[in-house]
Design an enzyme around this catalytic site. Structure first.
Site, PDB file in Angstrom:
ATOM      1  CB  SER A 158      -0.961  -0.047   1.191  1.00  0.00           C
ATOM      2  OG  SER A 158      -1.964   0.921   1.067  1.00  0.00           O
ATOM      3  CG  ASP A 205      -6.789  -2.261  -3.513  1.00  0.00           C
ATOM      4  OD1 ASP A 205      -7.168  -1.107  -3.213  1.00  0.00           O
ATOM      5  OD2 ASP A 205      -5.634  -2.669  -3.305  1.00  0.00           O
ATOM      6  CG  HIS A 245      -6.019  -1.883   0.159  1.00  0.00           C
ATOM      7  ND1 HIS A 245      -5.072  -1.551  -0.778  1.00  0.00           N
ATOM      8  CD2 HIS A 245      -5.581  -1.348   1.331  1.00  0.00           C
ATOM      9  CE1 HIS A 245      -4.115  -0.847  -0.211  1.00  0.00           C
ATOM     10  NE2 HIS A 245      -4.402  -0.720   1.077  1.00  0.00           N
TER      11      HIS A 245
END
Length: 311
Positions: free
Chosen positions: A156, A255, A285
């Site tokens: 991320s 995501d 995610h």
């Protein structure tokens, strides 16, 4: 297994739009109370970035590696940059995934405690990561590691930092990573309805990480408006992506960051770099950061190990 209707309703109810940094940090801290915690060995060290000492925690794959210094110094290392929107997570909350990653890959995992936004704006956290990487690549680190045995990895916001670090390393000419693993990385600077990526609209409301949260994270991270146009802030904006590491990109189907991660992989490949891109079907995610023995995590470990074995 597909996400069923009942699960989708629950996800939608939990997918609020705004981020309260303090509450999010408190929620993240609950990960420390881990009933599934595994036994692992760690060593804490620190590296200077200017007058700031950046904490680094080493996770060892097994007891032998921890006990035998000569073995540890001959090991391969993953330099791990954690996620959390540059603002809400820290190494303590990532212990499970770092320990499992070390065990699954046979690597020592060196996790960097970079400074967080909004207290420390761009590029402070990135410069912390760069300072640790530079020390490791130049053998000024606790472990005596050869540069070819180091892999950058981040999820991320950590994937964003890994990609930006690779660009910065090339531009500064002080060292050059050989491999990087970007797990659902944030590479862009726009999570509005005007985004060029369909996944922001398709997955940006009902799957925990919302487009609204992403906009807040960017606001926390950016020190000034022009930062958003800096490729070290949004790597997909970089026009010249030559001379980048061999790259593995792993994305999650549900995501909002899915399409920009895959697009960044394609841009790297078009620039002449060796790239592999995998999408984990039915994944959300954040699945990787849980570190549990789920099918999604195990699939990711298998993909990572296959990537690491290719020379």
């Amino acid at each position: 297994m597909d996400i069923n209707k009942a699960a989708k309703k629950i996800l939608k109810a939990l997918s609020f739009e705004e981020i309260d940094v303090e509450k999010s940090r408190q929620l993240a801290d609950l990960k420390r109370l881990d009933p599934m915690k595994i036994f692992y060995r760690t060593v804490d060290t620190r590296i200077y970035n200017g007058d700031h000492l950046v904490p680094v925690r080493l996770f060892f794959p097994d007891e032998k590696t921890f006990q035998e210094e000569q073995v540890a110094n001959g090991m391969r290392v993953m330099l791990f940059l954690h996620g959390g929107g540059w603002s809400t997570e820290h190494v303590d909350n990532y212990e499970r995934i770092c320990a499992r990653l070390a065990n699954a890959t046979g690597h020592i995992v060196a996790a960097i405690e970079y400074r967080l936004a909004p207290e420390h704006k761009f590029p402070t956290g990135l410069e912390d990561c760069y300072a640790v990487a530079k020390a490791m690549y130049e053998k000024e680190f606790l472990l005596n590691v050869n540069s070819e045995d180091i892999t950058l990895i981040g999820d991320s916001a950590g994937g964003n930092l890994a990609a930006a670090l690779s660009l910065m390393a090339r531009d500064r000419g002080e060292f050059l990573p050989r491999r990087q693993i970007l797990i659902y990385p944030a590479t862009n600077n726009d999570y509005s309805e005007n985004s060029s990526f369909d996944s922001v609209r398709e997955n940006g409301t009902d799957y925990l990480l919302t487009a609204g949260k992403l906009r807040d994270y960017l606001d926390f991270y950016a020190g000034k408006e022009e930062d958003r146009m800096n490729p070290y802030f949004a790597p997909i904006l970089e026009e010249n992506l030559q001379n980048q590491p061999d790259t593995l990109v792993i994305t999650a189907e549900y995501d909002p960051l899915r399409d920009e991660g895959e697009a960044y992989g394609r841009k790297l490949e078009a620039a002449g770099n060796r790239v592999e891109v995998y999408r984990i079907k039915n994944a959300l995610h954040g699945f990787f950061a849980l570190g549990i023995k789920s099918n999604h995590v195990q699939e990711s470990f298998d993909i990572i190990n296959n990537f690491l074995r290719r020379e």
